[in-house]
Scaffold this active site. Structure first.
Site, PDB file in Angstrom:
ATOM      1  N   HIS B 247       7.964  55.989  23.310  1.00 44.32           N
ATOM      2  CA  HIS B 247       8.392  55.281  24.518  1.00 44.32           C
ATOM      3  C   HIS B 247       8.478  53.771  24.289  1.00 44.32           C
ATOM      4  CE1 HIS B 247       3.965  55.126  26.219  1.00 44.32           C
ATOM      5  NE2 HIS B 247       3.993  54.900  24.939  1.00 44.32           N
ATOM      6  N   ASN B 248       9.416  53.192  24.982  1.00 43.86           N
ATOM      7  CA  ASN B 248       9.612  51.738  24.986  1.00 43.86           C
ATOM      8  C   ASN B 248      10.163  51.197  23.664  1.00 43.86           C
ATOM      9  OD1 ASN B 248       8.311  51.971  27.526  1.00 43.86           O
ATOM     10  ND2 ASN B 248       6.335  51.535  26.631  1.00 43.86           N
TER      11      ASN B 248
END
Lengths: 348, 348, 348
Positions: B247-248
């Protein structure tokens, strides 16, 4: 992007929700949350630690951000804040408050196939083109998303979320309050063959997998069924993506397994074990409660509880660090030894 | 096997298609292409470099191969050739010319489920038992193959090919001219938990994934959605199979990620980064534009642009090579040091 | 848990089935089998080796276990036993005898989509929501489970078991008596791009994959199609989960590939090659017949037949062991060299 769903809340109310306290005007209301670097005027944001504190503090004011969730021990801020010892609990409350909830209007989607010998709780949801085979059981409040597969006599507990493409194969058991991410496979055959006259003869894998309550498995994880008993993933364990868990493995409670971990057959992890990314262990090894295997570490021998190991073979991390540090000196060391040899030869 | 579809072409025409020039009889026509070692009489083939040139040259004639696509700078050949500075561009043109094109006769297959709040372009194709959920958008010319899943409010651009079993989960965005291979998952939850009194409390992952245009993702790749913002894969990036993107993560434009790479949360790759097979990086690390991480390298610190690194921790490749070379001398070095110690002791 | 299906058998009959001999009362009958540590009174169990023999022997009697399958050369036991040179063959026979067989009552499930140009043998089974595309062929006795996908002009031989979620893409060929586990992808595009003016131009991957007879592939395995010819997995090869096999790879007969192996493009494995967990090889490398690559080893050069290698780069295992052993002495060695330098300096 900002997270919002049309609802608004005062800092006082949000602090009450998450067990924090407000510093500044507790009547400020917010209706969305965003990361620090993208939050806009009037939004709520989140600040974990005091790295670059002065810069962040100035930015909060400049960007006219309405309020910030942060740690109890951070210095004063120019805008209202909700303070918690563990600020992530405040972030969690805010995200849960502002997240969009999708409403599913059907019970069993007309395109799903549910065997008439399966048992599906009245408030469970079965998505489009999902398959629930003979004798399977789906508990109350669980959501089997589209194109997921629940095998024969498999069972899923209550309030469990099964994402699209998950395969829970025959006879496997998934507990309550679990989350299984897309394309994960639970109950593929263990990898077991007997050698006979140059042939690999398959050992039938007729056990199952038991996933206890509150477990989350990432996407494209594979958990093999046991040969005769159950491969077990203990209560509250959470895994990342692309993890391989072989047959007969026993994983304790509340373990954390990061991406691309591989756990060989019959290995036994205690409770609260952490295996970082790309780690692995050989078959039948035991890893004690509370141990951490750092990234890429490969466990080849039993590890006592509360160990903190790395490397291949895994060894105490301090020893591994010393070895890795020494390796960078090795090319120079070879020269130094040659120099010593030359000096000693000259002496003769 | 030979690649053919019933069409034939002269060398002159094929050279025009790919920007090459013909040496030899440009009126020779061919109707199939095959690899050098299996091409039969009258077929077209391909020869990259000048390794074993004499042998290959003799074989071309002996096997009565009709013509060969090859590099501008290779010596004279006994059969007609199409020459290009980059002969792979000729191969690509030939393969595209001779490949079989499958004609799909339906728009939305009758067994597919498409929500009546989804928007599917009139010339898009939705395959058998595929699912397109509420509010999803499928652009012109895109092909969602059988058993693929497009989540709620997800969108797919124009002329994008989604292979069977792909999951594009709620709110995720895939651009135009993309290819997503089978069983890849876009938008599984990021792996984020807060620790509270011995519990792992889930941090809701309410961001999404944005795949820009011209991206190709291999099979069984997983791309996690961001906590609040977007996990991004930049324009023109191509990945191999079984890659984990947390994620991210922000991946720049035109990167190449080879099989079994793992990219931890919040990492940021520049443009034209190459990560070879089984490489990885820790969370929040930055890898500069044009850097190459060689096979199995693990990046643990920021890497400046145009770096060429390997090992764990990743370091300049020349240094890693020196260390690896020195390691092979290490057992011998230990003996040499023992000898030195003995000599010095004898001197006393 | 115990494995049982209502059938019972005498030791005499079971010994005849597996080619073993009975020591003790051959008329004892059993109706279930379980692992040594969970088997209950009257059940059959299995004991491989003589590790902890005395303890196990006492347990067999105490737990009133009815009989045990074990090795010919183990000492006398207090309960009846079936003895075999390779006791796993006895276990296999017992598991096959006592396992539950699921009866499938349909030929083509009404929710499956089978193209009317596909050819499905009359006794083959196509599960719920599975897809069999135009021109595909499914042989006699094969079982395509729910939500599996068989592409255009793909073929599956006889008595092959395709688990839920498998993708056998266009033109690929799977032999007879194969087992392909869930969510495995056969025929995704090879990872091939030509570089042209800063663009990655896709090389069309228009070959296929050929899986020969008696192959078993684990879950979430990916096998890329060849650029022009066939990626081949040879007869009798068995793979574990999450393995990546790149385009143009040729794998010989009866190889064993353990979890998370990665095989780069164009590599060629001989027969009876063993690649342990997390191993890999670079492109176009050749690994000779009967070679073993130990866990995490990365093959970077051709490996002659019957090699036994480990490490990165892979080298003879004895050499790797010596290096790994020496590395643990390295921090100390640096001190010893410093001492030597000091002593020599003092001499001056």
């Amino acid at each position: 992007m900002s997270i919002s769903n049309g609802k608004k809340i005062s800092l006082k109310e949000l602090a009450a929700l998450c067990g924090g306290r407000v510093i500044g005007d507790e009547n400020v209301t917010v209706s969305s949350i965003a990361s620090l670097d993208v939050a806009k005027e009037g939004e709520l944001t989140f600040l974990t630690g005091n790295k670059n504190f002065a810069e962040h503090s100035a930015h909060l004011k400049e960007a006219k951000i309405a309020a910030v969730i942060t740690a109890e021990n951070l210095p004063e801020l120019p805008i209202p804040s909700i303070r918690l010892k563990n600020p992530h609990l405040g972030l969690i409350a805010a995200l849960n408050y502002f997240r969009k909830e999708l409403k599913i209007s059907y019970h069993i989607h007309p395109t799903a196939f549910v065997s008439n010998t399966a048992s599906v709780a009245p408030d469970a949801i079965i998505g489009p083109n999902a398959v629930v085979e003979d004798g399977a059981t789906i508990g109350a409040g669980s959501h089997i998303e589209g194109l997921a597969y629940i095998g024969r006599y498999a069972s899923v507990g209550k309030n469990t979320h099964i994402y699209p493409g998950v395969r829970i194969l025959d006879y496997c058991v998934v507990g309550s309050n679990c989350i299984i991410h897309s394309n994960t496979v639970i109950g593929s055959d263990g990898y077991g063959f007997a050698q006979d006259q140059g042939q690999h003869i398959k050992v039938p894998q007729v056990g199952n997998v038991v996933i206890e309550d509150n477990v989350e498995l990432g996407a494209c994880v594979t958990v093999d069924r046991s040969t005769m008993e159950s491969t077990v993933i203990g209560e509250g364990t959470k895994t990342d993506n692309q993890i391989h868990i072989a047959h007969n493995v026993q994983i304790g409670k509340k373990c954390l397994l990061v991406a691309q971990v591989g756990i060989s057959g019959g290995a036994k992890l205690g409770d609260y074990v952490i295996m970082a990314g790309k780690t692995g262990c050989i078959g039948h090894v035991k890893i004690g409660d509370g141990s951490t295997i750092l990234a890429c570490g490969i466990v080849t021998n039993n590890v006592p509880e509360k160990s903190y190991v790395s490397g291949y073979p895994a060894k105490p991390h301090q020893e591994e660090l010393r070895i890795k540090g020494a390796m960078r000196k090795l090319p120079d060391l070879i020269k130094r030894v040659r120099d010593l040899e030359n000096k000693l030869n000259e002496q003769k």
